[in-house]
Design an enzyme around this catalytic site. Structure first.
Site, PDB file in Angstrom:
ATOM      1  N   ASN A  57       1.271   0.350   5.853  1.00  0.00           N
ATOM      2  CA  ASN A  57       1.738  -0.404   4.683  1.00  0.00           C
ATOM      3  C   ASN A  57       2.498  -1.602   5.207  1.00  0.00           C
ATOM      4  O   ASN A  57       3.416  -1.461   6.007  1.00  0.00           O
ATOM      5  CB  ASN A  57       2.663   0.459   3.819  1.00  0.00           C
ATOM      6  N   GLY A  58       2.095  -2.801   4.778  1.00  0.00           N
ATOM      7  CA  GLY A  58       2.804  -4.012   5.194  1.00  0.00           C
ATOM      8  C   GLY A  58       1.804  -5.049   5.665  1.00  0.00           C
ATOM      9  O   GLY A  58       0.645  -5.035   5.266  1.00  0.00           O
ATOM     10  N   GLU A 108       0.115  -9.347 -17.878  1.00  0.00           N
ATOM     11  CA  GLU A 108      -0.181  -8.542 -16.676  1.00  0.00           C
ATOM     12  C   GLU A 108      -0.874  -7.221 -17.014  1.00  0.00           C
ATOM     13  O   GLU A 108      -1.495  -6.622 -16.129  1.00  0.00           O
ATOM     14  CB  GLU A 108       1.067  -8.300 -15.835  1.00  0.00           C
ATOM     15  N   TRP A 161      -3.628  -1.871  -1.371  1.00  0.00           N
ATOM     16  CA  TRP A 161      -3.612  -3.130  -2.136  1.00  0.00           C
ATOM     17  C   TRP A 161      -4.010  -4.181  -1.126  1.00  0.00           C
ATOM     18  O   TRP A 161      -3.280  -4.447  -0.171  1.00  0.00           O
ATOM     19  CB  TRP A 161      -2.218  -3.408  -2.695  1.00  0.00           C
ATOM     20  N   GLU A 205       9.712 -13.217 -20.489  1.00  0.00           N
ATOM     21  CA  GLU A 205       9.441 -11.838 -20.032  1.00  0.00           C
ATOM     22  C   GLU A 205       8.336 -11.209 -20.882  1.00  0.00           C
ATOM     23  O   GLU A 205       7.440 -10.541 -20.353  1.00  0.00           O
ATOM     24  CB  GLU A 205      10.708 -11.009 -20.096  1.00  0.00           C
ATOM     25  N   ARG A 249       1.168   1.672  -5.946  1.00  0.00           N
ATOM     26  CA  ARG A 249       1.441   0.693  -4.881  1.00  0.00           C
ATOM     27  C   ARG A 249       0.172  -0.040  -4.458  1.00  0.00           C
ATOM     28  O   ARG A 249       0.213  -0.972  -3.661  1.00  0.00           O
ATOM     29  CB  ARG A 249       2.059   1.396  -3.673  1.00  0.00           C
ATOM     30  N   LYS A 287       4.767  -9.632 -19.526  1.00  0.00           N
ATOM     31  CA  LYS A 287       4.382  -8.243 -19.801  1.00  0.00           C
ATOM     32  C   LYS A 287       2.985  -8.177 -20.399  1.00  0.00           C
ATOM     33  O   LYS A 287       2.148  -7.409 -19.978  1.00  0.00           O
ATOM     34  CB  LYS A 287       5.404  -7.640 -20.779  1.00  0.00           C
ATOM     35  N   HIS A 310       6.183 -31.586 -27.613  1.00  0.00           N
ATOM     36  CA  HIS A 310       6.083 -32.566 -26.504  1.00  0.00           C
ATOM     37  C   HIS A 310       4.836 -32.355 -25.668  1.00  0.00           C
ATOM     38  O   HIS A 310       4.822 -32.661 -24.478  1.00  0.00           O
ATOM     39  CB  HIS A 310       7.348 -32.475 -25.638  1.00  0.00           C
ATOM     40  N   CYS A 340       0.868  -1.181   0.000  1.00  0.00           N
ATOM     41  CA  CYS A 340       0.000   0.000   0.000  1.00  0.00           C
ATOM     42  C   CYS A 340       0.905   1.230   0.000  1.00  0.00           C
ATOM     43  O   CYS A 340       2.123   1.121   0.061  1.00  0.00           O
ATOM     44  CB  CYS A 340      -0.848   0.019   1.256  1.00  0.00           C
ATOM     45  N   LYS A 355       2.970  -2.435  -7.441  1.00  0.00           N
ATOM     46  CA  LYS A 355       4.298  -2.222  -7.997  1.00  0.00           C
ATOM     47  C   LYS A 355       5.359  -3.045  -7.291  1.00  0.00           C
ATOM     48  O   LYS A 355       6.232  -3.618  -7.909  1.00  0.00           O
ATOM     49  CB  LYS A 355       4.686  -0.742  -7.920  1.00  0.00           C
TER      50      LYS A 355
HETATM   51  C1  AGP Z   1       6.794  -6.973 -13.494  1.00  0.00           C
HETATM   52  O1  AGP Z   1       6.233  -6.266 -14.563  1.00  0.00           O
HETATM   53  C2  AGP Z   1       5.864  -7.062 -12.320  1.00  0.00           C
HETATM   54  N1  AGP Z   1       5.398  -5.814 -11.910  1.00  0.00           N
HETATM   55  C3  AGP Z   1       6.448  -7.897 -11.200  1.00  0.00           C
HETATM   56  O2  AGP Z   1       6.690  -9.176 -11.711  1.00  0.00           O
HETATM   57  C4  AGP Z   1       7.762  -7.373 -10.572  1.00  0.00           C
HETATM   58  O3  AGP Z   1       8.822  -7.509 -11.490  1.00  0.00           O
HETATM   59  C5  AGP Z   1       8.073  -8.246  -9.346  1.00  0.00           C
HETATM   60  O4  AGP Z   1       7.038  -8.066  -8.403  1.00  0.00           O
HETATM   61  C6  AGP Z   1       9.414  -7.927  -8.700  1.00  0.00           C
HETATM   62  O5  AGP Z   1       9.425  -6.602  -8.233  1.00  0.00           O
HETATM   63  P1  AGP Z   1      10.855  -5.988  -7.762  1.00  0.00           P
HETATM   64  O6  AGP Z   1      11.721  -5.973  -8.969  1.00  0.00           O
HETATM   65  O7  AGP Z   1      10.517  -4.625  -7.241  1.00  0.00           O
HETATM   66  O8  AGP Z   1      11.389  -6.897  -6.697  1.00  0.00           O
END
Ligand code: AGP
Length: 624
Positions: free
Chosen positions: A100-101, A506, A74, A499, A27, A503, A522, A2, A619
């Site tokens: 936050n946490g 998400e 969040w 990757e 966040r 992308k 396979h 958060c 994030k």
């Molecule tokens: C990537 O686009 C995502 N937002 C997510 O996978 C992110 O890379 C992952 O949570 C790791 O975050 P960090 O690099 O801040 O540790």
């Protein structure tokens, strides 16, 4: 995770806090709320959904308060709802808390409070914290709590005779955080203390900001840009309070700490959209600069050379641990290190590493990659590796993070603040720092490499000049209604496909799966049918023939292949060809990833989704 913000000063607190919450929305954006002190009253306003719902409700109200705290959520405990939205209060609404946490032992704490007859209106751990803090505040004379409440209800002010000293409040706060397990950063306002915001931090990030006529606090520095010009990163287990002209910080023994505020090199425009529609669009465009800035800074600061060369001489085992896109950058590093340095690399998802009883020793070098430096899974692994005597290296993009504080050495990336949840420029920055790390280790070990850092720089500059927009917007409209999309590649291209699949999924919510092209036959080939979409990556010269076999396999099932490649002669074999600049095989990431990031962005736009704030995501995930 958060976002929390606090303002105590001489200007209007509510619009300031709302503005700063906007910069923190990445966040978490399930709900938002604000608590402010005004004329003896403690007012709380919450709204479910995005921050704009709260801002729209408040924007036409003049609230003369100069003391406020805010939160964007969040959800970790309890669904997004008005009851679960922060701020949370104690039973007599004398205290309001944003957090936050995650407080891992909140259930036990809640049961103990319920035994005292305290009831709860939400499912959150934060409400438990608020009520526990209030109990501790009045522990010596619980009747005071009731008295305060009654007196307040009558006189709308705190009775000075009974006013609790700030020292006593800090003691109660210290006692409260000592009872909590997990990770948290909290900000608290208390009725009757209109000149003070209390705070405490344990593992979750918290920054204090010094402004011209105020002090502020927030979950990260970008949220305070434009208001504060000097910053203090609150250390672990520090607590205290901010007043309009002063910040007071204690350690857990309540010994005062010397607070040194520092300037940072982040400009407000770095966290503004400028001419772009979304941060993801802006940050993709900044990819090349983030590579060049990272490499230039590593060169100027000699950050790599600060890692003692001797740890890379002789035998050692190298572990790379990360999450999500950061892990995917590690996949590329593993491939290049094993291919060029002939050193075996263990690579693990952080959420798996911790529970596999990792084989670490004092001969282990553990590289933790994290854009935010606050990802709980990755931090837990660093703490475990440290306890096992390994040498720890952090690769982070945000300054002064928890991961950095745990590790022995730092390889900083310089992508600048990355606001969009989907990581784009930070991924490229991580790759460039990893390639530079490989060059550094190669020099120590006397390995000859098939690339150098200048060729990395040239790769991104070459790619930056290509305009993909038209092709990719058309492609996005072709794929946007599909429920599944397959990505294939071989060697380095497979790891880039992993990757690219992350992308696209998400930000577009389309199920995407990356497969080694040779693996398709396979099993997964059973899923390929007429008109299936298969996105193929082909940059590796020596794998053209093999990939062509896979392309024919897929064509014969009637699927549509979209090929991203510099080999134009292959265009005749596929449904759609996206030409990318030719660079050395091992530098492929720097020429192919940008169009794949743009495709993800354009597909989200074509689906009328918000690419910056995908549903359910945040994030940096500061909970395990
Ligand atoms: C990537 O686009 C995502 N937002 C997510 O996978 C992110 O890379 C992952 O949570 C790791 O975050 P960090 O690099 O801040 O540790």
């Amino acid at each position: 995770m958060c976002g929390i913000v606090g303002y105590i000063g001489y200007s209007l607190a509510v619009p300031t806090v709302l503005n700063c919450l906007t910069a923190l929305e990445y966040r978490g954006y399930d709900s938002a709320g604000i608590a402010y002190l005004d004329g003896g009253k403690l007012e709380i306003v919450k709204r479910v959904g995005k921050l704009e719902n709260l801002s729209n409700y408040l924007k036409n109200k003049i609230i003369p308060s100069s003391c406020a705290i805010g939160h964007t959520r969040w959800a970790t405990h309890g669904e997004p709802s008005m009851e679960n939205a922060h701020p949370h209060t104690d039973k007599n609404k004398l205290v309001a808390v944003v957090h936050n946490g995650i407080i891992e032992n909140y259930v036990d704490l809640k049961k103990a409070l319920e035994k005292k007859g305290i009831s709860f209106y939400s499912e959150t751990d934060t409400e438990v914290f608020a009520k526990l803090f209030s109990e501790n505040l009045f522990a010596k004379n619980p009747e005071l709590n009731e008295y305060y409440a009654k007196y307040y209800a009558m006189h709308n002010t705190m009775h000075n005779t009974y006013k609790i000293s700030k020292k006593r409040i800090i003691k109660a706060l210290k006692h409260t955080i000592s009872m909590c397990e997990g990770a948290f950063a909290v900000a608290i306002v208390i009725k009757g203390y209109e000149d003070t915001i209390f705070f405490a931090k344990h593992k979750s990030p918290l920054i204090l900001g010094k402004c011209r006529d105020a002090f502020m606090l927030a979950s990260d520095i970008p949220a305070l840009l434009g208001y504060a010009d000097k910053f203090y990163t609150v250390g672990d287990d520090e607590l205290g309070y901010i007043e309009p002209e002063k910040a007071t910080v204690f350690d857990l023994t309540l010994k005062p700490k010397k607070v040194k505020f520092k300037s940072v090199s982040i400009e407000p425009e770095q966290v503004m959209l400028g001419k772009f529609h979304h941060f993801m669009e802006k940050e993709i465009a900044e990819g090349a600069d983030s590579v060049l800035n990272t490499l230039n800074r590593l060169e100027k600061t000699k950050a790599l050379e600060k890692i003692p060369a001797q740890i890379f001489e002789g035998d050692f085992n190298l572990h790379i641990t990360a999450c999500g896109t950061a892990l995917n950058a590690g996949l590329i590093a593993k491939y290049i290190i094993e291919n060029q340095l002939r050193i075996p690399v263990d690579l693990d998802y952080a959420s798996e590493f911790r529970y596999k009883k990792p084989l670490l020793s004092n001969k282990s070098i553990c590289l933790f990659i994290s854009q935010s430096g606050e990802t709980a899974d990755t931090i837990s692994c660093a703490e475990l590796a440290k306890s096992m005597g390994a040498t720890l290296i952090a690769m982070t993009n945000v300054p002064a993070t928890r991961l950095e504080s745990i590790c022995d050495y730092l390889i900083p990336t310089s992508a600048g603040p990355e606001i969009a949840v989907a990581s784009t420029k930070a991924y490229l920055a991580q790759l460039s720092a990893l390639y530079d790390f490989i060059v550094y280790v190669a020099k120590i070990r006397g390995n000859a490499l098939e690339f150098d850092i200048d060729s990395v720089k040239n790769g991104v500059i070459k790619n930056n000049s290509v305009n993909y927009k038209l092709d990719l917007t058309e492609l996005a409209n072709l794929i946007k209604d599909y429920s599944s999309i397959y990505f294939i590649g071989r060697g380095l291209d497979y790891f880039l496909a992993v990757e690219s699949a992350l992308k696209l999924k998400e930000v577009s919510y389309i199920h995407c799966e990356a497969l080694p092209a040779g693996e398709l036959k396979h099993g997964s080939l059973a899923l390929i049918k007429q008109d299936s979409i298969v996105i193929a990556l082909l940059t590796q010269s020596e794998l053209i023939e093999k990939m062509l076999n896979n392309i024919h396999e897929i064509n014969s099932r009637g699927a549509k292949i979209i090929l991203f490649s510099p080999f134009v002669e292959l265009k005749q074999f596929v449904y759609k060809f996206i030409s990318i600049p030719k660079v050395d095989d091992l530098l492929a990431p720097f020429s192919i990833i940008k169009p794949l990031q743009i495709l993800a962005y354009e597909t989200a736009i074509a689906k009328k989704l918000d690419p910056d704030k995908p549903r359910n995501l945040a994030k940096s995930v500061t909970v395990e």
